[in-house]
Design a protein around this motif. Sequence first.
Motif, PDB file in Angstrom:
ATOM      1  N   SER A 108       0.847  -1.189   0.000  1.00  0.00           N
ATOM      2  CA  SER A 108       0.000   0.000   0.000  1.00  0.00           C
ATOM      3  C   SER A 108       0.883   1.238   0.000  1.00  0.00           C
ATOM      4  CB  SER A 108      -0.914   0.008   1.221  1.00  0.00           C
ATOM      5  OG  SER A 108      -0.148   0.174   2.399  1.00  0.00           O
ATOM      6  N   ARG A 109       0.270   2.393  -0.277  1.00  0.00           N
ATOM      7  CA  ARG A 109       1.015   3.648  -0.310  1.00  0.00           C
ATOM      8  C   ARG A 109       0.872   4.432   0.988  1.00  0.00           C
ATOM      9  NH1 ARG A 109      -1.369   6.447  -5.604  1.00  0.00           N
ATOM     10  NH2 ARG A 109      -3.183   5.168  -5.078  1.00  0.00           N
ATOM     11  N   MET A 110       1.881   5.255   1.264  1.00  0.00           N
ATOM     12  CA  MET A 110       1.766   6.212   2.356  1.00  0.00           C
ATOM     13  C   MET A 110       0.631   7.172   2.015  1.00  0.00           C
ATOM     14  SD  MET A 110       3.302   6.848   5.293  1.00  0.00           S
ATOM     15  CE  MET A 110       5.005   6.246   5.119  1.00  0.00           C
ATOM     16  N   HIS A 111      -0.189   7.519   3.014  1.00  0.00           N
ATOM     17  CA  HIS A 111      -1.325   8.390   2.752  1.00  0.00           C
ATOM     18  C   HIS A 111      -1.715   9.129   4.027  1.00  0.00           C
ATOM     19  CE1 HIS A 111      -3.104   4.625   4.228  1.00  0.00           C
ATOM     20  NE2 HIS A 111      -4.122   5.345   4.636  1.00  0.00           N
ATOM     21  N   LEU A 112      -2.686   9.985   3.909  1.00  0.00           N
ATOM     22  CA  LEU A 112      -3.236  10.705   5.049  1.00  0.00           C
ATOM     23  C   LEU A 112      -4.725  10.895   4.828  1.00  0.00           C
ATOM     24  CD1 LEU A 112      -3.067  14.378   4.434  1.00  0.00           C
ATOM     25  CD2 LEU A 112      -1.194  13.103   3.406  1.00  0.00           C
ATOM     26  N   HIS A 113      -5.418  11.333   5.872  1.00  0.00           N
ATOM     27  CA  HIS A 113      -6.859  11.571   5.771  1.00  0.00           C
ATOM     28  C   HIS A 113      -7.189  12.996   6.207  1.00  0.00           C
ATOM     29  CE1 HIS A 113      -7.576   7.364   5.006  1.00  0.00           C
ATOM     30  NE2 HIS A 113      -6.987   7.020   6.130  1.00  0.00           N
ATOM     31  N   THR A 114      -8.283  13.492   5.692  1.00  0.00           N
ATOM     32  CA  THR A 114      -8.708  14.844   6.057  1.00  0.00           C
ATOM     33  C   THR A 114      -9.455  14.877   7.388  1.00  0.00           C
ATOM     34  OG1 THR A 114     -10.726  14.625   4.735  1.00  0.00           O
ATOM     35  CG2 THR A 114      -8.805  15.550   3.642  1.00  0.00           C
ATOM     36  N   GLY A 115      -9.572  13.720   8.026  1.00  0.00           N
ATOM     37  CA  GLY A 115     -10.158  13.638   9.365  1.00  0.00           C
ATOM     38  C   GLY A 115      -9.407  12.618  10.196  1.00  0.00           C
ATOM     39  N   LEU A 116      -9.519  12.692  11.503  1.00  0.00           N
ATOM     40  CA  LEU A 116      -8.799  11.769  12.378  1.00  0.00           C
ATOM     41  C   LEU A 116      -9.394  10.366  12.295  1.00  0.00           C
ATOM     42  CD1 LEU A 116     -10.494  11.137  15.269  1.00  0.00           C
ATOM     43  CD2 LEU A 116     -10.049  13.570  15.565  1.00  0.00           C
ATOM     44  N   ARG A 117      -8.606   9.395  12.727  1.00  0.00           N
ATOM     45  CA  ARG A 117      -8.999   7.994  12.713  1.00  0.00           C
ATOM     46  C   ARG A 117      -8.628   7.331  14.032  1.00  0.00           C
ATOM     47  NH1 ARG A 117     -11.084   9.690   8.624  1.00  0.00           N
ATOM     48  NH2 ARG A 117     -10.949   8.827   6.520  1.00  0.00           N
ATOM     49  N   PHE A 118      -9.421   6.330  14.417  1.00  0.00           N
ATOM     50  CA  PHE A 118      -9.051   5.424  15.502  1.00  0.00           C
ATOM     51  C   PHE A 118      -9.085   4.019  14.933  1.00  0.00           C
ATOM     52  CE2 PHE A 118     -10.119   2.345  18.754  1.00  0.00           C
ATOM     53  CZ  PHE A 118      -9.154   2.610  19.719  1.00  0.00           C
ATOM     54  N   VAL A 119      -8.004   3.274  15.095  1.00  0.00           N
ATOM     55  CA  VAL A 119      -7.858   1.976  14.439  1.00  0.00           C
ATOM     56  C   VAL A 119      -7.449   0.921  15.457  1.00  0.00           C
ATOM     57  CG1 VAL A 119      -6.503   0.678  12.743  1.00  0.00           C
ATOM     58  CG2 VAL A 119      -7.221   3.004  12.221  1.00  0.00           C
ATOM     59  N   ARG A 120      -8.131  -0.216  15.476  1.00  0.00           N
ATOM     60  CA  ARG A 120      -7.667  -1.388  16.212  1.00  0.00           C
ATOM     61  C   ARG A 120      -7.161  -2.410  15.210  1.00  0.00           C
ATOM     62  NH1 ARG A 120     -10.454  -3.575  21.412  1.00  0.00           N
ATOM     63  NH2 ARG A 120      -8.996  -1.987  22.174  1.00  0.00           N
ATOM     64  N   MET A 121      -5.876  -2.761  15.330  1.00  0.00           N
ATOM     65  CA  MET A 121      -5.247  -3.735  14.443  1.00  0.00           C
ATOM     66  C   MET A 121      -5.200  -5.081  15.145  1.00  0.00           C
ATOM     67  SD  MET A 121      -2.146  -1.241  13.206  1.00  0.00           S
ATOM     68  CE  MET A 121      -1.870  -0.632  14.891  1.00  0.00           C
ATOM     69  N   MET A 122      -5.603  -6.147  14.440  1.00  0.00           N
ATOM     70  CA  MET A 122      -5.661  -7.478  15.031  1.00  0.00           C
ATOM     71  C   MET A 122      -4.972  -8.475  14.116  1.00  0.00           C
ATOM     72  SD  MET A 122      -9.613  -7.281  16.338  1.00  0.00           S
ATOM     73  CE  MET A 122     -10.104  -6.211  14.990  1.00  0.00           C
ATOM     74  N   THR A 123      -4.098  -9.306  14.684  1.00  0.00           N
ATOM     75  CA  THR A 123      -3.371 -10.298  13.904  1.00  0.00           C
ATOM     76  C   THR A 123      -3.630 -11.694  14.437  1.00  0.00           C
ATOM     77  OG1 THR A 123      -1.408 -10.085  15.310  1.00  0.00           O
ATOM     78  CG2 THR A 123      -1.506  -8.695  13.338  1.00  0.00           C
ATOM     79  N   GLY A 124      -3.531 -12.668  13.537  1.00  0.00           N
ATOM     80  CA  GLY A 124      -3.628 -14.069  13.907  1.00  0.00           C
ATOM     81  C   GLY A 124      -2.292 -14.753  13.736  1.00  0.00           C
TER      82      GLY A 124
END
Length: 241
Positions: A108-124
């Motif tokens: 994927s590419r480096m990017h940004l958003h015009t609004g804030l984000r909250f992210v939960r990352m989950m791995t198996g």
Amino acid sequence: MTQVMKFTPDDENEVHDMARFSDPGRCRVTPVVRLSPEAALAVTTALSGVVRAAHRSPATTTRDGDGIQRAQTFEEGDVYMLAAPFDGFFADRYLMDFYDVVERDICSRMHLHTGLRFVRMMTGPATRIQVSSLSPIDVNHVDGVTPFRPDMFEDAAPGAPEGTRRTRYNLVVPENAWADMQIPRGVSHQFNAHGPHAVIDSVHPEESIETLRERITGYRMMAQTIFLAKGQPASAACKLD
């Protein structure tokens, strides 16, 4: 904080100059929990199954009564909008079923958003998520509570204009783990999953505000994204081992 705007609101592939870009803040990662391989696999399989079911359903692959197509596709994976904003509640929530960058041989590419984000990352099992930014990533560690310290390293950011070097700051979410990430508005970031079992549960607390501010026609989650590279590089650009 600097207000990030798009040049063309409806452009889903708008690219800004990485050489001149400066982050207005930093991302922050909070390690949450380590799970047994069996538990982690059950969680990631169940959540990715929701996304895959949505991408097979006519109800979510076409626009609903509010004009929203809930099953969409990002560079990092397939997405399903679990909850859409409505009058008086301007956040949405989505699940992402990550692609395995090694299997697809594309990052994927480096990017940004015009609004804030909250992210939960989950791995198996046998799966890690590489999180990157053009600014150092802060890690929230509380002695006696935080279950692990993620590996971190620096390298050269792919996609920088010829003759320009930008440092990329990387953090690795280990296998069988959850980690939360707070992404301030306009701060660069990048996700690449290494392995078959990776899911994101994300909340966009400014989604409706963004849509109105950017004067977007229709409602598409990708429309709030600004890229910092013109094309997706091969998986060697986000190699971990």
